[in-house]
Enzyme design. Structure first.
Site, PDB file in Angstrom:
ATOM      1  N   GLU A  17      23.048  71.822 -55.169  1.00  0.00           N
ATOM      2  CA  GLU A  17      22.699  71.815 -53.753  1.00  0.00           C
ATOM      3  C   GLU A  17      23.601  72.797 -53.018  1.00  0.00           C
ATOM      4  OE1 GLU A  17      23.424  67.662 -53.086  1.00  0.00           O
ATOM      5  OE2 GLU A  17      22.083  67.188 -54.749  1.00  0.00           O
ATOM      6  N   GLU A  61      20.465  64.587 -58.038  1.00  0.00           N
ATOM      7  CA  GLU A  61      21.608  64.723 -58.945  1.00  0.00           C
ATOM      8  C   GLU A  61      21.254  64.519 -60.422  1.00  0.00           C
ATOM      9  OE1 GLU A  61      21.697  63.328 -55.996  1.00  0.00           O
ATOM     10  OE2 GLU A  61      23.176  64.581 -54.961  1.00  0.00           O
ATOM     11  N   GLN A  89      27.488  67.869 -55.430  1.00  0.00           N
ATOM     12  CA  GLN A  89      28.159  68.367 -54.230  1.00  0.00           C
ATOM     13  C   GLN A  89      29.481  67.652 -53.921  1.00  0.00           C
ATOM     14  OE1 GLN A  89      26.019  68.615 -50.220  1.00  0.00           O
ATOM     15  NE2 GLN A  89      25.948  70.677 -51.068  1.00  0.00           N
ATOM     16  N   ASP A 108      31.538  61.571 -54.730  1.00  0.00           N
ATOM     17  CA  ASP A 108      30.920  60.301 -54.354  1.00  0.00           C
ATOM     18  C   ASP A 108      29.457  60.230 -54.770  1.00  0.00           C
ATOM     19  OD1 ASP A 108      32.971  59.054 -52.036  1.00  0.00           O
ATOM     20  OD2 ASP A 108      33.053  61.208 -52.350  1.00  0.00           O
ATOM     21  N   TYR A 109      28.822  61.373 -54.982  1.00  0.00           N
ATOM     22  CA  TYR A 109      27.387  61.377 -55.306  1.00  0.00           C
ATOM     23  C   TYR A 109      27.124  61.521 -56.799  1.00  0.00           C
ATOM     24  CZ  TYR A 109      27.848  62.034 -50.388  1.00  0.00           C
ATOM     25  OH  TYR A 109      28.257  61.875 -49.102  1.00  0.00           O
ATOM     26  N   HIS A 146      33.026  60.444 -48.655  1.00  0.00           N
ATOM     27  CA  HIS A 146      33.505  61.810 -48.914  1.00  0.00           C
ATOM     28  C   HIS A 146      34.962  61.793 -49.359  1.00  0.00           C
ATOM     29  CE1 HIS A 146      30.015  62.547 -46.318  1.00  0.00           C
ATOM     30  NE2 HIS A 146      29.923  63.686 -46.959  1.00  0.00           N
TER      31      HIS A 146
END
Ligand SMILES: Cc1ncc(C[n+]2csc(CCOP(=O)(O)OP(=O)(O)O)c2C)c(N)n1
Ligand SMILES: [Mg+2]
Length: 791
Positions: free
Chosen positions: A481, A512, A534, A537-538, A579
């Protein structure tokens, strides 16, 4: 189609069916643990295999035995070897006994762990059991064809592709396609326009749950209408064929593969009216949940039966001819099953017979003769033995013999040591690369920094290093991304798309799991992907694929395949609940089989990229979010300097306490140590640099021998990666014996990190926390010298 071909197809359908029938019996007889079969799916797989060429890829699931047989990549004997768990790639080349029945994989690597000529193999990528999890890999495998076709710089890779002509064939059940990752993958394939041919084996059930619980409109192809391509818009070609209709299936697959191969159009093939003549698996019978009418319909529309009717209707041959084929199939499968069972037993018996003999030998001169003879006898009589039966018997005998000494006992001990070593290899090898190209063999090359070296932002350092890497290796590609046009959210790839083209540095959708899938597929096909998630956390959206597919890939194929990809992400500490995460223990628990790099700055990060790209293992790189704008000196040997993985870095020498940490915490600990120095406490700070592997040369214990105290600090939750490090050091490196103080950990709080500066202060360890913990430890050692300053 010639008569011979048709009859050969019928023969294979019969052999595969018979294989399932006999395999099921083996399970019920206790010769195998579990059975799941490809019954009711034979015909479609035979038709699909006709158009599967050398260089093509399969990413499928446990129903595909007939397809595998049709491609010549699975013999009936190998099928039974896997059923019995024969842990030897000479007998089960698909997984070396590591995967349960129905999980297939070709051997794509040579003895040295390097890729063979992949254009000469009909490739099956290693299956996994989580339903739908084959989809992300499938997208990546198909995408690689597109890259090979459209990037002239890859033309020379003729061992990997011929002009991107390779089709990625996927298979999935009608139930599994309710998984989110399936929809994500279909959308990604539609966007990317890649040669992905996904077949849905629709038998109207997912174990006991009927289609009405799985699919909107009860019908897969209608549900996907909106994806269908037309004259004006790109999309997905949607095709349908009945699972028992030989002619229709052949035509459909011919057209589908032509579209995929020639035009790189993704195709969804809905194969419906399939059946499950033997139910879902050996774990239960389908009579419990299917109506009488449904069961009757399944009998009438059994694909093998319908195929036979079609052959007779079309006068291809006589009923007697078919009966002869059926009888020959039964015989052939019986022979293959027996051979596989004999080979399996022979391998187990080799060790077992020796164990029986050695226990008897030692019994002859033992004071507990009878007990030992009983152990030997019962081992000898074990029906359908496992290797562990002999091991358990020998261990029991050795325990009983603990007070005796004689030469026969030595023989038994030698047996125990040898089999332990061999079985460890049998069941635990190839978690990581054992090849000549392992990243662990890459030596350290220090960054060259001189008086003239300029100070730049960390993000610029990374960008210069990526530029050097991309310049020299056309196999490298980066995606994710915001990676393409703007060069990622922190600009590590800034300007590089202009330089190297969209084909190498590219944006993706927010998805993801399939970003990781793109990495898996391209890495398996000889490219070197850097896939970006990115923010750390993701990573959770991708962790299933990383854990189930990537991390276990080399292991579950018993060294037969590899996917040297890099997942680039950033985390630890910034602002806010989503984040600032640092869930390292979650990752550690999920990705054994990958490397986990946690650099403190961008020089170290760049050095690790340089190392990893010389190696052949998959890795996750977690850059420190708050280090992109910190100044670092630009090394002159960009692309060349390396960091040895699993080697620690001593950031500060000290004598009172060893503080073990990594990532952003290095700066916090250094700040704390500066103040502690003024308080009369000397800290030694160790940056472990990589959590996987961890301190391969056991340097931390050397530091503790000097300081006799240790603190493990990070930003994970309590008992997270600090506990992981503590176990490695105290138990693994036996550092407990050098401790004069209680070993301590300093993790983050168990809540997700709260927003803003104060949220950070009360959620993550600060330099004050470092000072407090260390001072408390020193106060306990010497209260007079280090008096408490508050209550
Ligand atoms: C993620 C996940 N959830 C549940 C399971 C357990 N499970 C195994 S097979 C299966 C049903 C799959 O049905 P379908 O996709 O229609 O394939 P079929 O077996 O009918 O060919 C389930 C729920 C699993 N393997 N993985
Ligand atoms: Mg199903």
């Amino acid at each position: 189609m010639t008569k011979e071909e048709i009859l050969q197809d019928y023969r294979l359908a019969c052999e595969s069916r018979q294989t399932s029938i006999l395999a099921r019996k083996e399970v019920f007889m206790g010769k195998a643990k579990f059975g799941i079969f490809g019954t009711g799916k034979e015909l479609a797989q035979i038709c699909m295999a006709k158009f599967f060429k050398e260089g093509d890829f399969r990413s499928g699931y446990y129903r595909d035995q007939t397809f595998m047989m049709a491609t010549g990549e699975l013999s009936i004997e190998q099928y039974f070897a896997q059923l019995y768990g024969h842990a030897d790639i000479a007998h089960d080349p698909h997984s070396g006994g590591r995967m349960m029945i129905g999980h297939y994989s070709t051997r794509n690597l040579d003895e040295q762990g390097r890729f063979k000529d992949l254009t000469k193999i009909k490739i099956s990528t290693p299956d996994i059991s989580p339903t739908g999890a084959q989809m992300p890999r499938l997208v990546g495998l198909a995408w690689a064809s597109k890259l090979f076709r459209n990037n002239p710089e890859l033309r020379h890779m003729t061992n990997f592709s011929h002009n991107g002509n390779e089709v990625a064939f996927g298979t999935i059940g009608n139930g599994a396609m309710a998984e989110g990752v399936f929809f994500e993958a279909i959308n990604a394939a539609g966007v990317l326009q890649v040669p992905m041919l996904i077949s849905i084996w629709d038998d109207a059930y997912a174990i006991s749950v009927p289609q009405s619980y799985q699919t909107t409109k009860d019908d897969i192809s209608s549900m996907f209408e909106g994806f269908r391509r037309d004259h004006n818009e790109r999309g997905i070609e949607i095709m349908k064929a009945k699972g028992w209709d030989y002619e229709a299936l052949c035509y459909a697959y011919k057209e589908a593969t032509r579209l995929c191969r020639d035009e790189h159009v993704p195709v969804l093939m809905h194969v419906y009216e399939m059946t499950q003549p033997m139910g879902h698996s050996t774990s239960g019978s389908h009579e419990r949940y299917k109506s009488k009418e449904r069961l009757q319909w399944e009998e009438d529309f059994d694909c093998n039966k319908k195929f036979k009717e079609w052959i007779l209707e079309n006068g291809v041959c006589s009923e007697d001819d078919l009966a002869a084929i059926e009888a020959e199939s039964v015989e052939k499968v019986k022979i293959a099953r027996q051979r596989a069972w004999d080979n399996h037993l022979k391998a187990v018996h080799q060790d077992q017979d020796l164990a029986v003999q050695y226990i008897k030998d030692v019994a002859a001169s033992s004071s507990i003769k009878e007990e030992l003879e009983q152990i030997a006898e019962s081992l000898h009589k074990t029906l359908n033995p496992y290797r562990s039966d002999a091991v358990k018997a020998v261990k029991k005998a050795l325990r009983l013999l603990r007070n005796e000494t004689n030469t026969a006992k030595l023989q038994l001990q030698d047996w125990a040591a040898r089999t332990e070593k061999e079985n460890t290899r049998r069941y635990n090898s190839h978690l990581y690369s054992e090849s000549v190209d392992s990243a662990l063999l890459v030596p350290e090359v220090a960054p060259v920094i001189t008086e003239e070296s300029v100070l730049i932002d960390g993000r610029e350092l990374l960008q210069h290093n990526f530029e050097a890497l991309f310049n020299r290796d056309p196999r490298l590609l980066a995606f994710g991304e915001d990676v393409g046009q703007i060069g990622d959210v922190n600009q590590g790839f800034s300007g590089l798309q202009d330089k190297f083209g969209e084909i190498r540095i590219t944006d993706t959708g927010i998805r993801e799991a399939t970003i990781v899938g793109q990495a898996i597929g391209t890495a398996m096909r000889g490219l070197r992907p850097i896939a970006e998630i990115q923010y750390l956390d993701y990573l959770l959206f991708a962790i299933e694929i990383l854990s189930d597919d990537v991390a276990s890939l080399h292991y579950r194929s018993a060294g037969g395949q590899k996917a040297p990809l890099i997942i680039r992400t950033r985390g630890h500490r910034l602002e806010g609940m989503f984040h600032s995460g640092s869930p390292m223990q979650m990752i550690l628990g999920a990705v054994r089989g990958m490397f986990l790099c946690v650099p403190r700055n961008m020089t170290q990060a760049a050095g690790m990229y340089n190392t990893l790209l010389q190696g052949d293992e998959p890795a996750i790189m977690i850059e420190s979010l708050n280090a992109y704008r910190l100044k670092e000196k630009l090394p002159q040997n960009l692309g060349d300097f390396t960091v040895q993985l699993g080697i620690i870095d001593v950031l500060r020498a000290g004598t009172d306490i060893t503080i073990v940490t990594y990532g952003s915490m290095c700066r916090i600990v250094q700040e704390g140590a500066n103040e502690l120095q003024q308080l009369g406490i000397s800290c030694e700070i160790i940056d472990i640099q990589t959590l996987l592997p961890f301190d391969r040369t056991h340097q931390i214990v050397e530091s503790i021998k000097k300081t006799n105290r240790v603190l493990f600090a990070d930003e994970d939750y309590s008992a997270g990666a600090t506990a992981y490090m503590m176990q490695h050091v105290l138990e693994g490196q036996k550092a407990w014996q050098y401790l004069d103080s209680e070993p301590r950990t300093l993790p983050g709080k168990d809540n997700r990190p709260a927003y803003s500066t104060d949220g950070d202060y009360y959620s993550k360890p600060s330099s004050d926390d470092v000072i407090d913990v260390v001072y408390e430890m020193m106060h306990e050692v010497n209260p007079a010298k280090f008096p408490k300053w508050y209550k």
